[in-house]
Design a protein around this motif. Structure first.
Motif, mmCIF file in Angstrom:
data_model
loop_
_atom_site.group_PDB
_atom_site.id
_atom_site.type_symbol
_atom_site.label_atom_id
_atom_site.label_comp_id
_atom_site.label_asym_id
_atom_site.label_seq_id
_atom_site.Cartn_x
_atom_site.Cartn_y
_atom_site.Cartn_z
ATOM 1 N N HIS A 24 -25.860 -15.958 39.598
ATOM 2 C CA HIS A 24 -25.109 -16.742 38.239
ATOM 3 C C HIS A 24 -23.853 -16.599 37.984
ATOM 4 O O HIS A 24 -23.367 -17.626 37.147
ATOM 5 C CB HIS A 24 -26.134 -16.523 36.937
ATOM 6 C CG HIS A 24 -27.522 -16.829 37.246
ATOM 7 N ND1 HIS A 24 -28.161 -18.187 37.306
ATOM 8 C CD2 HIS A 24 -28.735 -15.981 37.520
ATOM 9 C CE1 HIS A 24 -29.343 -17.973 37.603
ATOM 10 N NE2 HIS A 24 -29.874 -16.879 37.698
ATOM 11 N N PRO A 26 -20.172 -14.720 36.445
ATOM 12 C CA PRO A 26 -19.591 -14.090 35.014
ATOM 13 C C PRO A 26 -19.902 -15.148 34.103
ATOM 14 O O PRO A 26 -19.854 -14.600 32.978
ATOM 15 C CB PRO A 26 -18.149 -13.782 35.455
ATOM 16 C CG PRO A 26 -18.124 -13.889 37.066
ATOM 17 C CD PRO A 26 -19.082 -14.654 37.471
ATOM 18 N N SER A 27 -19.866 -16.375 34.361
ATOM 19 C CA SER A 27 -20.136 -17.209 33.269
ATOM 20 C C SER A 27 -21.570 -16.994 32.643
ATOM 21 O O SER A 27 -21.801 -17.006 31.374
ATOM 22 C CB SER A 27 -19.884 -18.911 33.560
ATOM 23 O OG SER A 27 -20.846 -19.126 34.566
ATOM 24 N N TRP A 28 -22.339 -16.631 33.405
ATOM 25 C CA TRP A 28 -23.804 -16.400 32.857
ATOM 26 C C TRP A 28 -23.805 -15.158 31.995
ATOM 27 O O TRP A 28 -24.206 -15.033 30.923
ATOM 28 C CB TRP A 28 -24.920 -16.123 34.241
ATOM 29 C CG TRP A 28 -26.059 -15.536 33.707
ATOM 30 C CD1 TRP A 28 -27.094 -16.351 32.976
ATOM 31 C CD2 TRP A 28 -26.391 -14.354 33.858
ATOM 32 N NE1 TRP A 28 -28.065 -15.357 32.966
ATOM 33 C CE2 TRP A 28 -27.792 -14.241 33.335
ATOM 34 C CE3 TRP A 28 -25.998 -13.281 34.730
ATOM 35 C CZ2 TRP A 28 -28.672 -12.940 33.700
ATOM 36 C CZ3 TRP A 28 -26.766 -12.069 34.722
ATOM 37 C CH2 TRP A 28 -28.185 -12.103 34.105
ATOM 38 N N TRP A 29 -23.378 -14.079 32.627
ATOM 39 C CA TRP A 29 -23.280 -12.691 31.831
ATOM 40 C C TRP A 29 -22.576 -12.976 30.741
ATOM 41 O O TRP A 29 -22.568 -11.872 29.585
ATOM 42 C CB TRP A 29 -23.502 -11.644 32.525
ATOM 43 C CG TRP A 29 -22.063 -11.444 33.473
ATOM 44 C CD1 TRP A 29 -21.970 -11.440 34.984
ATOM 45 C CD2 TRP A 29 -20.666 -10.937 33.012
ATOM 46 N NE1 TRP A 29 -20.751 -11.195 35.270
ATOM 47 C CE2 TRP A 29 -20.017 -10.740 34.353
ATOM 48 C CE3 TRP A 29 -20.103 -10.560 31.900
ATOM 49 C CZ2 TRP A 29 -18.533 -10.526 34.105
ATOM 50 C CZ3 TRP A 29 -18.667 -10.281 31.891
ATOM 51 C CH2 TRP A 29 -18.058 -10.048 32.930
ATOM 52 N N GLY A 30 -21.576 -13.667 30.910
ATOM 53 C CA GLY A 30 -20.605 -13.792 29.575
ATOM 54 C C GLY A 30 -21.020 -14.639 28.449
ATOM 55 O O GLY A 30 -20.607 -14.120 27.465
ATOM 56 N N ALA A 31 -22.285 -15.238 28.779
ATOM 57 C CA ALA A 31 -22.698 -15.995 27.722
ATOM 58 C C ALA A 31 -23.939 -15.076 26.988
ATOM 59 O O ALA A 31 -24.643 -15.705 26.134
ATOM 60 C CB ALA A 31 -23.404 -17.168 28.149
ATOM 61 N N GLU A 57 -15.995 -4.808 37.132
ATOM 62 C CA GLU A 57 -16.629 -5.755 36.090
ATOM 63 C C GLU A 57 -16.728 -5.219 34.704
ATOM 64 O O GLU A 57 -16.930 -6.201 33.638
ATOM 65 C CB GLU A 57 -17.523 -6.820 36.834
ATOM 66 C CG GLU A 57 -17.136 -7.384 37.562
ATOM 67 C CD GLU A 57 -18.058 -7.943 38.744
ATOM 68 O OE1 GLU A 57 -18.598 -9.339 38.598
ATOM 69 O OE2 GLU A 57 -18.684 -7.272 39.333
ATOM 70 N N GLN A 60 -14.736 -6.276 31.669
ATOM 71 C CA GLN A 60 -14.816 -7.594 31.155
ATOM 72 C C GLN A 60 -16.015 -7.742 30.447
ATOM 73 O O GLN A 60 -16.246 -8.283 29.569
ATOM 74 C CB GLN A 60 -14.878 -8.416 32.344
ATOM 75 C CG GLN A 60 -13.631 -8.591 33.158
ATOM 76 C CD GLN A 60 -13.864 -9.159 34.232
ATOM 77 O OE1 GLN A 60 -14.758 -9.145 35.178
ATOM 78 N NE2 GLN A 60 -12.780 -9.877 34.845
ATOM 79 N N VAL A 64 -16.873 -8.797 26.212
ATOM 80 C CA VAL A 64 -17.685 -9.982 25.690
ATOM 81 C C VAL A 64 -18.786 -9.394 24.780
ATOM 82 O O VAL A 64 -19.424 -10.238 24.124
ATOM 83 C CB VAL A 64 -18.087 -10.812 26.666
ATOM 84 C CG1 VAL A 64 -16.999 -11.424 27.529
ATOM 85 C CG2 VAL A 64 -19.117 -9.935 27.659
#
Length: 156
Positions: A24, A26-31, A57, A60, A64
């Protein structure tokens, strides 16, 4: 996804969390922090990355995560890996008996920091009972130290 991360942690199958993250991105875990239970999920994912030695990572992921207990526990985990000064450990809480609370106990054990944990050392909770935390992680009665170095670094 939350269930998969809890299974990955509980069964010590971190490859499950890594597979989710790789599929998924970084956009997945970032959300995750914006979702119910998402901060806990991200802390569990960070545990998976730490176990695999994929700590690049981690900064980062920590950025978030909102300020709070889950972030504090995740930061304590990363202090075992990155050579940064050790972060203070949050207190154990009887009302927080989920997987991240067990993670806190594991971090304290691995870092030789069990003395720093404050609060109830073994309140009831299915996660602690399932992982053996209440019986295995107490300081021996003879006063000897548990494995781990006094400076909190895990021996290599």
């Amino acid at each position: 996804m939350s269930a998969a991360l809890r299974v990955a942690f509980g069964r010590e199958q971190c490859w499950r969390g890594l597979r989710l993250a790789d599929e998924h991105g970084p956009s997945w875990w970032g959300a995750l922090p914006g979702q119910p239970g998402g901060s806990e999920d991200l802390a569990l994912l960070l545990w998976c990355f730490w176990h695999a030695g994929r700590t690049d990572e981690a900064p980062q992921m920590l950025r978030v995560m909102p300020t709070g207990r889950h972030r504090d526990i995740a930061a304590a985990l990363m202090s075992l890996a990155d050579g940064a000064p050790l972060t203070p450990l949050p207190d154990l809480r009887a009302d927080a008996a989920g997987p991240v609370e067990v993670m806190l106990m594991r971090i304290a054990y691995m870092g030789g920091r069990l003395d720093e944990l404050q609060g109830d050392p073994a309140p009831p909770g299915a996660w602690r009972l399932a992982t053996g935390a209440p019986g295995r992680w107490r300081r021996p009665r003879d006063g000897t130290h548990l494995p781990g170095r006094r400076d909190g670094r895990v021996p290599r």
